[in-house]
Design an enzyme around this catalytic site. Structure first.
Site, PDB file in Angstrom:
ATOM      1  N   ASP A  30      -2.776  64.897 -34.722  1.00  0.00           N
ATOM      2  CA  ASP A  30      -3.373  63.761 -33.841  1.00  0.00           C
ATOM      3  C   ASP A  30      -4.738  64.047 -33.670  1.00  0.00           C
ATOM      4  O   ASP A  30      -5.258  65.094 -33.241  1.00  0.00           O
ATOM      5  CB  ASP A  30      -2.516  63.805 -32.604  1.00  0.00           C
ATOM      6  CG  ASP A  30      -2.788  62.821 -31.652  1.00  0.00           C
ATOM      7  OD1 ASP A  30      -4.083  62.168 -31.447  1.00  0.00           O
ATOM      8  OD2 ASP A  30      -1.943  62.129 -31.172  1.00  0.00           O
ATOM      9  N   ILE A  31      -5.481  63.046 -33.886  1.00  0.00           N
ATOM     10  CA  ILE A  31      -7.101  62.820 -33.829  1.00  0.00           C
ATOM     11  C   ILE A  31      -7.415  63.245 -32.492  1.00  0.00           C
ATOM     12  O   ILE A  31      -8.582  64.076 -32.125  1.00  0.00           O
ATOM     13  CB  ILE A  31      -7.654  61.651 -34.029  1.00  0.00           C
ATOM     14  CG1 ILE A  31      -9.554  61.680 -34.295  1.00  0.00           C
ATOM     15  CG2 ILE A  31      -7.349  60.546 -32.826  1.00  0.00           C
ATOM     16  CD1 ILE A  31      -9.465  62.509 -35.524  1.00  0.00           C
ATOM     17  N   ALA A  79      -9.269  57.228 -38.243  1.00  0.00           N
ATOM     18  CA  ALA A  79      -8.335  57.467 -37.206  1.00  0.00           C
ATOM     19  C   ALA A  79      -8.600  56.728 -36.032  1.00  0.00           C
ATOM     20  O   ALA A  79      -9.705  56.990 -35.345  1.00  0.00           O
ATOM     21  CB  ALA A  79      -7.825  58.803 -37.126  1.00  0.00           C
ATOM     22  N   ALA A  80      -7.590  55.902 -35.689  1.00  0.00           N
ATOM     23  CA  ALA A  80      -8.039  54.996 -34.303  1.00  0.00           C
ATOM     24  C   ALA A  80      -6.653  54.320 -33.925  1.00  0.00           C
ATOM     25  O   ALA A  80      -5.943  54.179 -34.542  1.00  0.00           O
ATOM     26  CB  ALA A  80      -9.032  54.047 -34.513  1.00  0.00           C
ATOM     27  N   GLN A  81      -6.559  53.866 -32.585  1.00  0.00           N
ATOM     28  CA  GLN A  81      -5.801  52.811 -32.229  1.00  0.00           C
ATOM     29  C   GLN A  81      -6.468  51.279 -32.578  1.00  0.00           C
ATOM     30  O   GLN A  81      -7.461  51.099 -31.999  1.00  0.00           O
ATOM     31  CB  GLN A  81      -5.611  52.781 -30.640  1.00  0.00           C
ATOM     32  CG  GLN A  81      -4.176  52.141 -30.184  1.00  0.00           C
ATOM     33  CD  GLN A  81      -4.596  50.453 -30.361  1.00  0.00           C
ATOM     34  OE1 GLN A  81      -4.102  50.034 -31.282  1.00  0.00           O
ATOM     35  NE2 GLN A  81      -5.102  49.777 -29.431  1.00  0.00           N
ATOM     36  N   SER A 120     -16.078  49.157 -35.786  1.00  0.00           N
ATOM     37  CA  SER A 120     -15.410  47.707 -35.663  1.00  0.00           C
ATOM     38  C   SER A 120     -16.340  46.289 -35.509  1.00  0.00           C
ATOM     39  O   SER A 120     -17.359  46.935 -34.513  1.00  0.00           O
ATOM     40  CB  SER A 120     -14.094  47.830 -34.831  1.00  0.00           C
ATOM     41  OG  SER A 120     -13.629  46.292 -34.786  1.00  0.00           O
ATOM     42  N   TYR A 159      -9.708  47.459 -26.667  1.00  0.00           N
ATOM     43  CA  TYR A 159     -10.004  47.934 -27.757  1.00  0.00           C
ATOM     44  C   TYR A 159     -11.674  47.882 -27.898  1.00  0.00           C
ATOM     45  O   TYR A 159     -12.131  48.728 -28.480  1.00  0.00           O
ATOM     46  CB  TYR A 159      -9.459  47.074 -28.866  1.00  0.00           C
ATOM     47  CG  TYR A 159      -9.676  47.473 -30.194  1.00  0.00           C
ATOM     48  CD1 TYR A 159      -9.396  48.403 -31.015  1.00  0.00           C
ATOM     49  CD2 TYR A 159     -10.692  46.634 -30.860  1.00  0.00           C
ATOM     50  CE1 TYR A 159      -9.468  48.678 -31.988  1.00  0.00           C
ATOM     51  CE2 TYR A 159     -10.943  46.920 -32.135  1.00  0.00           C
ATOM     52  CZ  TYR A 159     -10.580  47.915 -32.920  1.00  0.00           C
ATOM     53  OH  TYR A 159     -10.903  48.339 -33.994  1.00  0.00           O
TER      54      TYR A 159
END
Length: 372
Positions: free
Chosen positions: A67-68, A90-92, A134, A159
């Site tokens: 897990d990050i 790695a991200a949500q 993003s 987000y």
């Protein structure tokens, strides 16, 4: 034809967080195709099916479950494998999910980024880090003009706000003043990238228009569209990945590339959600129809454009495919997957990578054929 990216990645050890995700798995495939030793760090694939499993990536790279948010485990991976280049993905990654898992979104996207940068800072083998952010990191005011890297960051949804916060953390870690003042000192070239909406084969995430459409076609169901006239900077997944790889190489040569970069398609060619779905259905005729169920929750912005002139001018980077070629590649990928009985997709995916590279060569884009 010379090697792409000047042959930079051949023999390099590259650490990739988020290798089980959609973009991360495509990047892992491209890196292995370039001759890199890829070390992936991530929790398991977020969907079933997934591109990671479809291409049998676990057989081709060193994958480590982690897990990050677990800094100690991540740091040990850096120390054990001694990467030279790091790509942090790695991200949500979902806007709508961030309303339901707000704390997790901030924890993964902000502190996960800090964890990756801190582990890189404390690993003396690391030369460059490309932190993938993003286009949602901008304070979206519904402007008709494309957002530039100097525009205000922020967002009302968790987000977007988490990505804006991550950008602030990245800015600290890449600043030479911080690197000299921190204990111990470091000398790493770091850049962040802000990509537009990425689409391509092998994506099965929820609440994304291409996966939703493909699931509808595969099950002979109607496709439900929430916002048919919303505009996004759609681009094939290989477009931003080419920029990430080019940046990873350039950062080792010159600190002038230590900056934030918008990565997206031609600002003047931005189709709506409806245009995108209709383009897929024309290429894959079936009984699927579009059903509009308007989203009144205000969870997602209607309009988003990027100004990518900085990357165009300073990286000599631009998109190699237009929307029509992008849709061709997407439909071809999913057709091959479903018609082939979910066979190993690695070879087909690398074929698409080579087709994309050939298009870049024909357009004279520097990463595709020029040496560093």
């Amino acid at each position: 034809m010379s090697a792409p990216f000047g042959g930079f990645y051949k023999g390099k050890t590259v650490l990739l967080t988020g290798d089980t995700g959609f973009k991360g798995s495509w990047l892992a495939i491209w890196l292995t195709h370039l001759g890199a030793k890829v070390v992936g760090y991530s929790i398991g694939p977020p969907t079933d099916p997934s591109n990671f499993k479809a291409c049998r990536l676990k057989e081709k790279i060193i994958h480590i479950d982690g897990d990050i948010r677990d800094y100690d485990r991540l740091y040990s991976v850096f120390q054990n494998h001694r990467p030279e280049v790091v790509f942090h993905l790695a991200a949500q990654p979902l806007v709508r999910l961030s309303f339901d898992k707000t704390r997790y979104t901030f924890d993964a996207n902000v502190m996960g980024t800090v964890n990756a940068l801190e582990a890189a800072r404390l690993t003396d083998s690391v030369q460059s880090v490309v932190a993938i952010s993003s286009d949602k990191c901008y304070q979206n005011i519904g402007s008709e003009q494309g957002y530039r890297e100097t525009d205000p960051l922020g967002g009302y949804d968790p987000y977007s706000a988490s990505k804006a916060c991550a950008e602030l953390a990245i800015a600290v870690y890449r600043d030479a003043r911080f690197q000299k003042a921190a204990n111990p000192q470091s000398d790493i070239s770091i850049a962040s990238t802000r990509a537009g909406n990425v689409i391509g084969g092998g994506d099965w995430a929820c609440d994304r228009i291409v996966p939703d459409t493909m699931r509808a076609i595969a099950s002979n169901a109607d496709i439900v569209v929430r916002s048919p006239y919303s505009v996004r900077p759609w681009q094939h997944v290989l477009e931003p990945l080419s920029a990430y790889l080019w940046l990873g190489a350039l950062l080792t040569r010159d600190r002038e590339y230590c900056s934030s970069w918008n990565i997206g398609p031609d600002e003047n060619v931005v189709p709506t959600v409806e245009d995108l779905v209709m383009g897929i259905l024309r290429r894959w005729p079936c009984g699927t129809r579009i059903v509009v169920e308007r989203d009144l929750s205000c969870r997602e912005a209607r309009l988003l454009r990027l100004d990518c002139s900085k990357a165009n001018e300073k990286l000599k980077w631009c998109a190699a495919w237009g929307i029509e070629r992008t849709l061709d590649a997407i439909v071809d990928w999913y057709k091959h997957f479903y018609d082939g009985g979910t066979a190993d997709m690695y070879a087909f995916t690398t074929q698409q990578i080579e087709g994309y590279r050939q298009s870049a060569v024909e357009k004279g884009i520097v990463w595709a054929s020029d040496a560093l």
